[in-house]
Write a protein that holds these residues in place. Structure first.
Motif, PDB file in Angstrom:
ATOM      1  N   GLN A 213     -46.624  -5.910 -24.699  1.00 27.27           N
ATOM      2  CA  GLN A 213     -46.021  -6.184 -26.077  1.00 27.27           C
ATOM      3  C   GLN A 213     -47.013  -5.769 -27.170  1.00 27.27           C
ATOM      4  O   GLN A 213     -46.574  -5.338 -28.003  1.00 27.27           O
ATOM      5  CB  GLN A 213     -45.863  -7.772 -25.998  1.00 27.27           C
ATOM      6  N   VAL A 214     -48.335  -5.813 -27.016  1.00 25.50           N
ATOM      7  CA  VAL A 214     -49.088  -5.358 -27.898  1.00 25.50           C
ATOM      8  C   VAL A 214     -49.159  -4.205 -27.930  1.00 25.50           C
ATOM      9  O   VAL A 214     -49.352  -3.366 -29.116  1.00 25.50           O
ATOM     10  CB  VAL A 214     -50.517  -5.994 -27.832  1.00 25.50           C
ATOM     11  N   LEU A 215     -49.256  -3.316 -27.055  1.00 30.45           N
ATOM     12  CA  LEU A 215     -49.358  -1.850 -26.969  1.00 30.45           C
ATOM     13  C   LEU A 215     -47.986  -1.136 -27.537  1.00 30.45           C
ATOM     14  O   LEU A 215     -48.034   0.054 -28.093  1.00 30.45           O
ATOM     15  CB  LEU A 215     -49.222  -1.521 -25.470  1.00 30.45           C
ATOM     16  N   SER A 216     -46.960  -2.081 -27.578  1.00 31.16           N
ATOM     17  CA  SER A 216     -45.781  -1.264 -28.159  1.00 31.16           C
ATOM     18  C   SER A 216     -45.698  -1.837 -29.562  1.00 31.16           C
ATOM     19  O   SER A 216     -44.746  -1.506 -30.287  1.00 31.16           O
ATOM     20  CB  SER A 216     -44.413  -1.911 -27.428  1.00 31.16           C
ATOM     21  N   TYR A 234     -58.771  -1.302 -31.708  1.00 34.16           N
ATOM     22  CA  TYR A 234     -59.573  -1.923 -30.587  1.00 34.16           C
ATOM     23  C   TYR A 234     -58.433  -2.718 -29.691  1.00 34.16           C
ATOM     24  O   TYR A 234     -58.703  -2.640 -28.327  1.00 34.16           O
ATOM     25  CB  TYR A 234     -60.721  -2.800 -31.261  1.00 34.16           C
ATOM     26  N   VAL A 235     -57.782  -3.575 -30.325  1.00 31.42           N
ATOM     27  CA  VAL A 235     -56.856  -4.410 -29.627  1.00 31.42           C
ATOM     28  C   VAL A 235     -55.906  -3.602 -28.878  1.00 31.42           C
ATOM     29  O   VAL A 235     -55.418  -3.876 -27.568  1.00 31.42           O
ATOM     30  CB  VAL A 235     -56.151  -5.304 -30.475  1.00 31.42           C
ATOM     31  N   GLN A 236     -55.159  -2.552 -29.447  1.00 27.73           N
ATOM     32  CA  GLN A 236     -54.431  -1.641 -28.628  1.00 27.73           C
ATOM     33  C   GLN A 236     -55.047  -0.977 -27.491  1.00 27.73           C
ATOM     34  O   GLN A 236     -54.289  -0.670 -26.265  1.00 27.73           O
ATOM     35  CB  GLN A 236     -53.759  -0.600 -29.486  1.00 27.73           C
ATOM     36  N   ASP A 237     -56.377  -0.737 -27.696  1.00 29.22           N
ATOM     37  CA  ASP A 237     -57.083   0.213 -26.615  1.00 29.22           C
ATOM     38  C   ASP A 237     -57.291  -0.905 -25.358  1.00 29.22           C
ATOM     39  O   ASP A 237     -57.242  -0.594 -24.232  1.00 29.22           O
ATOM     40  CB  ASP A 237     -58.380   0.521 -27.323  1.00 29.22           C
ATOM     41  N   LEU A 238     -57.507  -2.025 -25.621  1.00 29.54           N
ATOM     42  CA  LEU A 238     -57.708  -3.124 -24.762  1.00 29.54           C
ATOM     43  C   LEU A 238     -56.530  -3.342 -23.991  1.00 29.54           C
ATOM     44  O   LEU A 238     -56.289  -3.359 -22.608  1.00 29.54           O
ATOM     45  CB  LEU A 238     -58.274  -4.462 -25.160  1.00 29.54           C
ATOM     46  N   ALA A 239     -55.238  -3.372 -24.512  1.00 32.32           N
ATOM     47  CA  ALA A 239     -54.027  -3.643 -24.007  1.00 32.32           C
ATOM     48  C   ALA A 239     -53.871  -2.297 -23.036  1.00 32.32           C
ATOM     49  O   ALA A 239     -53.037  -2.644 -21.896  1.00 32.32           O
ATOM     50  CB  ALA A 239     -52.915  -3.993 -25.136  1.00 32.32           C
ATOM     51  N   LYS A 240     -53.907  -1.228 -23.570  1.00 35.14           N
ATOM     52  CA  LYS A 240     -53.755   0.061 -22.858  1.00 35.14           C
ATOM     53  C   LYS A 240     -54.584  -0.068 -21.580  1.00 35.14           C
ATOM     54  O   LYS A 240     -54.083   0.375 -20.210  1.00 35.14           O
ATOM     55  CB  LYS A 240     -54.261   1.404 -23.639  1.00 35.14           C
ATOM     56  N   HIS A 241     -55.880  -0.496 -21.679  1.00 35.56           N
ATOM     57  CA  HIS A 241     -56.673  -0.716 -20.280  1.00 35.56           C
ATOM     58  C   HIS A 241     -56.024  -1.700 -19.377  1.00 35.56           C
ATOM     59  O   HIS A 241     -56.072  -1.224 -18.094  1.00 35.56           O
ATOM     60  CB  HIS A 241     -57.999  -1.072 -20.664  1.00 35.56           C
ATOM     61  N   PHE A 242     -55.335  -2.620 -19.974  1.00 39.85           N
ATOM     62  CA  PHE A 242     -54.803  -3.742 -18.715  1.00 39.85           C
ATOM     63  C   PHE A 242     -53.456  -3.096 -18.395  1.00 39.85           C
ATOM     64  O   PHE A 242     -53.163  -3.118 -17.142  1.00 39.85           O
ATOM     65  CB  PHE A 242     -54.517  -4.863 -19.737  1.00 39.85           C
ATOM     66  N   VAL A 243     -52.769  -2.537 -19.092  1.00 40.32           N
ATOM     67  CA  VAL A 243     -51.517  -1.721 -18.556  1.00 40.32           C
ATOM     68  C   VAL A 243     -51.683  -0.771 -17.722  1.00 40.32           C
ATOM     69  O   VAL A 243     -50.873  -0.856 -16.645  1.00 40.32           O
ATOM     70  CB  VAL A 243     -50.693  -1.406 -19.964  1.00 40.32           C
TER      71      VAL A 243
END
Length: 389
Positions: A213-216, A234-243
């Motif tokens: 959700q955050v990445l989109s 930063y938050v989107q980069d963290l979400a990208k690492h999890f996805v």
């Protein structure tokens, strides 16, 4: 004959003109008198107007003086009020002036300070506490008074949604906790409108968006939630690492088999996550027992105070530079410098470097996390440096 008639006519006209002269003179004098009178009246009016203006200015100065006196009195009253305020109560002073007397009414009102959300978290004494504290007292007897003063307790509500933990940590970096709480609320309520409140999040509501959700979510929308452009990235980069699976730990069971350095290597690849964030994550969320947060100001100040007796000639502690085993197989430590050595990087007089902290904390292994917990409480008066765990 004709010449005589013209002479008589001219004589007659001259006589008439001469007879008119007194009348013209009288009229001129009358006109001049009237003009003088009008001039006097006008001058009198001007003087009257000037007098009124002076009276108005005098009145304005008088009013301004009254205001200044009242303002000065109010400031003095506020100063007197501040002197009577105690930490737990505030004094309200009301002054009324009736019938020429002054009555002062004092009312004490209890002051309420807003409690920081994390202080409401449930805490307990872990099963390993006794063995850990006994070991610390044996290896560093100077810790005993601190341990007696502050019974060791840790939070029990460790969040196992590690994306949520790390995102909240990033959102709260370098800002006051009240501002962080507001931003976290706006961020979560964007995905779950009318489902969460500030109070519910303070009370442990686990509602939170997923990494997908955050990445989109667009950067503009994240900025609208109160995030700076940098924190949004930063938050989107963290979400990208999890996805993308670059962060492999998704539950506590998986983490139990991972070493601290392996966890740190994955997290430090994320923009916005540095060594301090990694240390706090491992100490609080993962409850790792042997973490020393060398970049934390509170721990540093606490260690400087705790080891003050071992600071000599601008150097901290004792350095073991060489070791050997004797004929009986016993490890012998050779100490070549008793006052320590200067660590890399220049620090101010009396301040520890990261290398100094690592060296001095060797005696606390394998419970450096617990010793750090006590260094926060040793850093200064309660409330000056708040412990994050």
């Amino acid at each position: 004959m004709q010449t005589r008639r013209r002479t008589i006519t001219l004589t007659t006209e001259v006589t008439k003109t001469a007879s008119l002269k007194p009348n013209l003179t009288s009229a001129f004098k009358h006109t001049k008198s009237r003009m003088s009178t009008r001039t006097l009246v006008t001058k009198s009016g001007i003087r009257s107007t000037e007098s009124n203006v002076l009276e108005s200015q005098t009145s304005a100065l008088s009013i301004e003086n009254d205001i200044t006196i009242a303002s000065t009195s109010a400031k003095k009253a506020m100063r007197r009020t501040r002197k009577t305020v105690s930490p737990s109560t505030a004094t309200i002073v009301t002054t009324t002036s009736t019938t020429g007397t002054t009555e002062v009414i004092k009312e004490k009102v209890a002051k309420t300070s807003e409690e920081q959300p994390w202080t409401k978290r449930p805490a307990h004494v872990p099963s390993y506490a006794k063995d850990a504290l006994d070991h610390l007292c044996k290896m560093d007897p100077a810790l005993a008074p601190l341990i007696a003063k502050h019974p060791y307790r840790i939070y029990t509500d460790h969040d196992t949604n590690y994306f949520r933990v790390l995102t909240r940590t990033i959102l709260g970096q370098q800002i006051h906790w009240k501002a962080a709480r507001s931003i976290i609320y706006k961020f979560v309520s964007y995905y779950f409108p009318d489902k969460v409140t500030v109070e519910s999040l303070d009370s442990g509501d686990k509602t939170f968006p997923t990494p997908h959700q955050v990445l989109s979510t667009s950067m503009d929308q994240l900025r609208h939630c109160g995030l700076s452009e940098r924190k949004a990235s930063y938050v989107q980069d963290l979400a990208k690492h999890f996805v993308e699976g670059k962060i492999t730990f998704t539950d506590k069971t998986m983490l139990q088999s991972m070493l601290d350095k392996d966890i740190a290597s994955q997290l430090l690849c994320v923009r916005g996550i540095g060594p301090w964030t990694v240390d706090m994550f491992m100490m609080d969320s993962l409850e790792r027992l042997d973490v020393l947060p060398t970049l934390d100001l509170g721990v540093r100040r606490g260690m400087e105070k705790h080891f003050a007796g071992e600071y000599k000639n601008g150097l901290w502690g004792t350095i073991v530079e060489d070791t050997e085993v004797d004929g009986n197989g016993v490890l012998v430590k050779k100490i070549k410098k008793k006052a320590g050595v200067k660590a890399k990087g220049k620090a101010k007089n009396g301040e520890m470097t990261c290398e100094d902290m690592e060296r001095m904390a060797e005696r606390w292994r394998p419970y450096r996390s617990i010793a750090s917990w006590y260094m926060w409480r040793n850093a200064g008066p309660e409330g000056v440096i708040a412990a994050p765990i």
